[in-house]
Design a protein around this motif. Structure first.
Motif, PDB file in Angstrom:
ATOM      1  N   MET A 122       0.390  -1.176  -0.072  1.00 15.44           N
ATOM      2  CA  MET A 122      -0.609  -0.158  -0.145  1.00 15.44           C
ATOM      3  C   MET A 122       0.656   0.969   0.280  1.00 15.44           C
ATOM      4  O   MET A 122       0.218   2.624  -0.898  1.00 15.44           O
ATOM      5  N   LYS A 123       2.055   1.223   0.664  1.00 12.65           N
ATOM      6  CA  LYS A 123       2.591   2.328   0.540  1.00 12.65           C
ATOM      7  C   LYS A 123       3.169   2.683  -0.810  1.00 12.65           C
ATOM      8  O   LYS A 123       3.742   3.942  -1.322  1.00 12.65           O
ATOM      9  N   ASP A 124       3.989   1.111  -1.160  1.00 11.58           N
ATOM     10  CA  ASP A 124       4.348   1.472  -2.668  1.00 11.58           C
ATOM     11  C   ASP A 124       3.135   1.783  -3.837  1.00 11.58           C
ATOM     12  O   ASP A 124       4.350   2.795  -4.128  1.00 11.58           O
ATOM     13  N   LEU A 181      -4.703   4.548   6.076  1.00 16.17           N
ATOM     14  CA  LEU A 181      -4.501   5.636   4.689  1.00 16.17           C
ATOM     15  C   LEU A 181      -3.468   6.047   5.012  1.00 16.17           C
ATOM     16  O   LEU A 181      -3.048   7.517   4.250  1.00 16.17           O
ATOM     17  N   VAL A 182      -3.497   6.954   6.504  1.00 14.98           N
ATOM     18  CA  VAL A 182      -2.565   8.322   7.071  1.00 14.98           C
ATOM     19  C   VAL A 182      -1.486   7.834   6.726  1.00 14.98           C
ATOM     20  O   VAL A 182      -0.519   8.108   5.954  1.00 14.98           O
ATOM     21  N   ASP A 183      -0.423   6.476   7.495  1.00 14.60           N
ATOM     22  CA  ASP A 183       0.518   6.016   7.182  1.00 14.60           C
ATOM     23  C   ASP A 183       0.666   5.063   5.915  1.00 14.60           C
ATOM     24  O   ASP A 183       2.323   5.171   6.194  1.00 14.60           O
ATOM     25  N   THR A 184       0.334   5.154   5.444  1.00 13.23           N
ATOM     26  CA  THR A 184       0.235   4.212   4.184  1.00 13.23           C
ATOM     27  C   THR A 184       0.615   5.603   3.228  1.00 13.23           C
ATOM     28  O   THR A 184       1.179   5.054   1.775  1.00 13.23           O
ATOM     29  N   GLY A 185       0.115   7.002   2.805  1.00 10.24           N
ATOM     30  CA  GLY A 185       0.207   7.679   1.752  1.00 10.24           C
ATOM     31  C   GLY A 185      -1.122   7.838   1.103  1.00 10.24           C
ATOM     32  O   GLY A 185      -0.721   8.851   0.697  1.00 10.24           O
ATOM     33  N   ILE A 186      -2.511   6.778   1.076  1.00 11.49           N
ATOM     34  CA  ILE A 186      -3.032   7.152   0.517  1.00 11.49           C
ATOM     35  C   ILE A 186      -3.945   8.276   0.811  1.00 11.49           C
ATOM     36  O   ILE A 186      -4.476   8.609  -0.140  1.00 11.49           O
ATOM     37  N   ALA A 187      -4.440   8.548   2.592  1.00 12.03           N
ATOM     38  CA  ALA A 187      -4.727  10.103   2.453  1.00 12.03           C
ATOM     39  C   ALA A 187      -4.746  10.699   1.748  1.00 12.03           C
ATOM     40  O   ALA A 187      -5.277  11.637   1.232  1.00 12.03           O
ATOM     41  N   SER A 188      -3.107  10.948   1.568  1.00 14.70           N
ATOM     42  CA  SER A 188      -2.440  12.508   0.701  1.00 14.70           C
ATOM     43  C   SER A 188      -2.950  12.412  -0.472  1.00 14.70           C
ATOM     44  O   SER A 188      -3.542  13.703  -1.086  1.00 14.70           O
ATOM     45  N   SER A 189      -3.586  11.414  -1.318  1.00 12.00           N
ATOM     46  CA  SER A 189      -4.462  11.440  -2.406  1.00 12.00           C
ATOM     47  C   SER A 189      -5.878  11.502  -2.315  1.00 12.00           C
ATOM     48  O   SER A 189      -6.343  12.363  -3.212  1.00 12.00           O
ATOM     49  N   VAL A 190      -6.717  10.875  -1.475  1.00  9.07           N
ATOM     50  CA  VAL A 190      -8.151  10.868  -1.301  1.00  9.07           C
ATOM     51  C   VAL A 190      -8.795  11.938  -0.199  1.00  9.07           C
ATOM     52  O   VAL A 190     -10.063  13.090  -0.961  1.00  9.07           O
ATOM     53  N   LEU A 191      -7.691  12.169   0.813  1.00 11.15           N
ATOM     54  CA  LEU A 191      -8.256  13.018   1.636  1.00 11.15           C
ATOM     55  C   LEU A 191      -7.132  13.606   2.300  1.00 11.15           C
ATOM     56  O   LEU A 191      -6.863  13.782   3.637  1.00 11.15           O
ATOM     57  N   PRO A 192      -6.001  14.669   1.999  1.00  9.18           N
ATOM     58  CA  PRO A 192      -5.278  15.257   2.228  1.00  9.18           C
ATOM     59  C   PRO A 192      -5.147  16.270   2.856  1.00  9.18           C
ATOM     60  O   PRO A 192      -4.320  16.429   4.299  1.00  9.18           O
ATOM     61  N   GLU A 193      -6.969  16.245   3.875  1.00  6.13           N
ATOM     62  CA  GLU A 193      -6.585  17.834   4.584  1.00  6.13           C
ATOM     63  C   GLU A 193      -6.253  17.473   6.337  1.00  6.13           C
ATOM     64  O   GLU A 193      -6.480  17.671   7.004  1.00  6.13           O
ATOM     65  N   LEU A 194      -6.521  15.547   5.578  1.00  3.96           N
ATOM     66  CA  LEU A 194      -6.154  14.077   7.031  1.00  3.96           C
ATOM     67  C   LEU A 194      -4.965  15.037   7.316  1.00  3.96           C
ATOM     68  O   LEU A 194      -4.856  15.101   8.995  1.00  3.96           O
TER      69      LEU A 194
END
Length: 475
Positions: free
Chosen positions: A200-202, A235-248
């Motif tokens: 997920m991170k990669d 989601l935050v720890d893997t960096g996925i949130a940076s794309s889908v909900l960057p405000e978090l």
């Protein structure tokens, strides 16, 4: 677990076995599959049943139409036929929602948002394409033969999420599965296997090819789950949130050297959990989204003051605009965008009145501004207190108790839920002898302000106030 699954399957057997026999008579096989088998093993199988078959969609339609009470083919392009079937189970009439999907494999190319579907000929090929091993089990019907080629039963017992093949292959086929990992972790309270987290991170950037609607739907399921913190953290720890909900992840503000402000990210997750604890009629998406987004304006408004304090002036106004922009990008409905943005905007309103006695006017304006969101605003405001200082927390709670009591008292005397002027537009035009136009709106707004400030007026008193205002306008 298998004993539990058998008892669950016996409960739906009248429907499942009947349908399976029809497929058998037509020369095809049928198996309960995926989430339905997982839920049966967990003892929580509902009335939504997922099946897989070697029959092609047109053959499925021929079998289902004479049997089901309703059939729909909106998913037929992806090999899925849906149906509704009313059936008597024991002493109860139940309505089953059924989906039958042809064995298939699907994959994305590097830029596509939609999968390319090809049909398969074996259930083993179908199961290997599934997202996680706990969803890659099947029960062949009507003989009830358990099929588990990837160790899903063991992973289910250990409460861990793994992929049938390599995580990289699985997430390359459908990057949304990375969000589904977070969602299932939140729904089932499962751990995600280390190799899955690493993938997920990669591959976090791959999520950007997925449509906003699919991302929104997964995010909703995660937020409405029993353990949303678990999924959001992943989601935050893997960096996925940076794309889908960057405000978090942006709420991870650097702490100032004197630790004069809370960790806004951790505070947000606590507020979400405290809001959940106040829900009365099941999970409330509007409330949970407002709790999650209420402080997203803080990073943009943070200031280090000369006295060493940290301020976030007007972060609720900035946050409301950011909420509207993000939710619109995720294709939320206009109504939900409006409601959540309004709650974010109002979440500090209570503190704006200080700790003193609220005037009747202030109470009326608070209720008017909240409108139908008042109950949720109560919950959000109470949830926003995360101080560890018990005395301070108790004082805030008492203050809000007092406000709710004042609202209840005024509601007994006045119609607070529908505050409007004591004269309507037609009466204003008749009294002032004017035609429809901007002046009517100004007069209405003036009378509304008087109503909010002073409470209800008698008719003659309202007429007098209107004429005095009109005379001042003419002068």
């Amino acid at each position: 677990m298998q004993d539990r699954a058998v008892s669950e399957l016996l409960r739906v057997a009248p429907v499942a076995d009947d349908l399976a026999r029809r497929f058998q008579e037509a020369g095809f096989s049928l198996a309960l599959v995926g989430g339905s088998v997982r839920d049966a093993l967990l003892g929580r199988l509902g009335n939504d049943l997922d099946f897989t078959t070697d029959a092609r969609p047109q053959d499925v339609l021929k079998i289902m139409r004479p049997w089901a009470d309703a059939v729909w083919d909106v998913g037929i392009a992806f090999g899925t036929v849906g149906a509704q079937k009313e059936a008597r189970v024991g002493d109860t009439d139940r309505s089953f929602q059924i989906e039958v999907t042809t064995y298939r494999s699907e994959a994305y190319d590097r830029t596509s948002r939609k999968p390319e579907v090809s049909y398969g000929d074996s259930i083993e090929d179908d199961l290997v394409r599934r997202d996680f091993t706990v969803n890659a089990m099947a029960v062949a019907l009507p003989e009830k033969r358990f099929i588990d080629p990837h160790g899903g039963l063991k992973d289910l017992a250990e409460r861990v999420l793994r992929t049938p093949g390599t995580p990289e292959e699985s997430f390359s086929d459908d990057p949304l599965r990375m969000m589904r990992a977070a969602r299932f972790a939140a729904q089932l309270d499962f751990e995600v296997a280390p190799e899955v987290v690493a993938a997920m991170k990669d591959m976090a950037g791959r999520i950007e090819i997925i449509s906003a609607e699919r991302i929104r739907d997964e995010l909703n399921k995660l937020i409405l789950s029993p353990h949303p913190r678990k999924g959001l953290t992943l989601l935050v720890d893997t960096g996925i949130a940076s794309s889908v909900l960057p405000e978090l992840p942006a709420l991870h503000l650097e702490r100032d050297e004197h630790h004069r402000h809370k960790d806004v990210y951790e505070h947000t997750l606590i507020v979400l959990e405290q809001a959940m604890a106040l829900e009365e009629d099941g999970p409330d998406l509007t409330l949970r989204l407002a709790a999650l987004l209420h402080d997203i304006g803080k990073p943009r408004t943070r200031r280090f003051e000369k006295d060493g304090r940290v301020s976030f002036h007007h972060h609720e106004v900035v946050g409301a605009k950011m909420t509207k922009k993000r939710m619109t990008a995720l294709k939320y409905s206009n109504e939900l965008v409006k409601d959540v943005s309004r709650l974010v905007e109002l979440h500090l309103r209570f503190h704006g009145y200080g700790t003193g006695e609220w005037t009747d006017s202030a109470v009326r304006r608070y209720v008017r501004d909240a409108g139908p969101l008042l109950s949720r605003l109560h919950k959000l405001t109470r949830s926003d207190c995360t101080t560890r200082n018990r005395r301070k927390a108790a004082a805030l709670s008492r203050a809000y108790d007092g406000l709710e009591e004042r609202i209840a008292q005024l509601q007994e005397k006045e119609e607070l839920d529908s505050i409007r002027p004591d004269l309507d537009g037609n009466q204003i035009m008749e009294i002032l002898g004017i035609k429809p136009g901007p002046e009517v709106g100004k007069a209405y707004k003036h009378l509304l302000e008087l109503r909010l400030e002073n409470g209800p007026m008698e008719h003659d008193e309202a007429v007098k106030a209107l004429k005095e205002w009109w005379a001042a306008q003419q002068g």
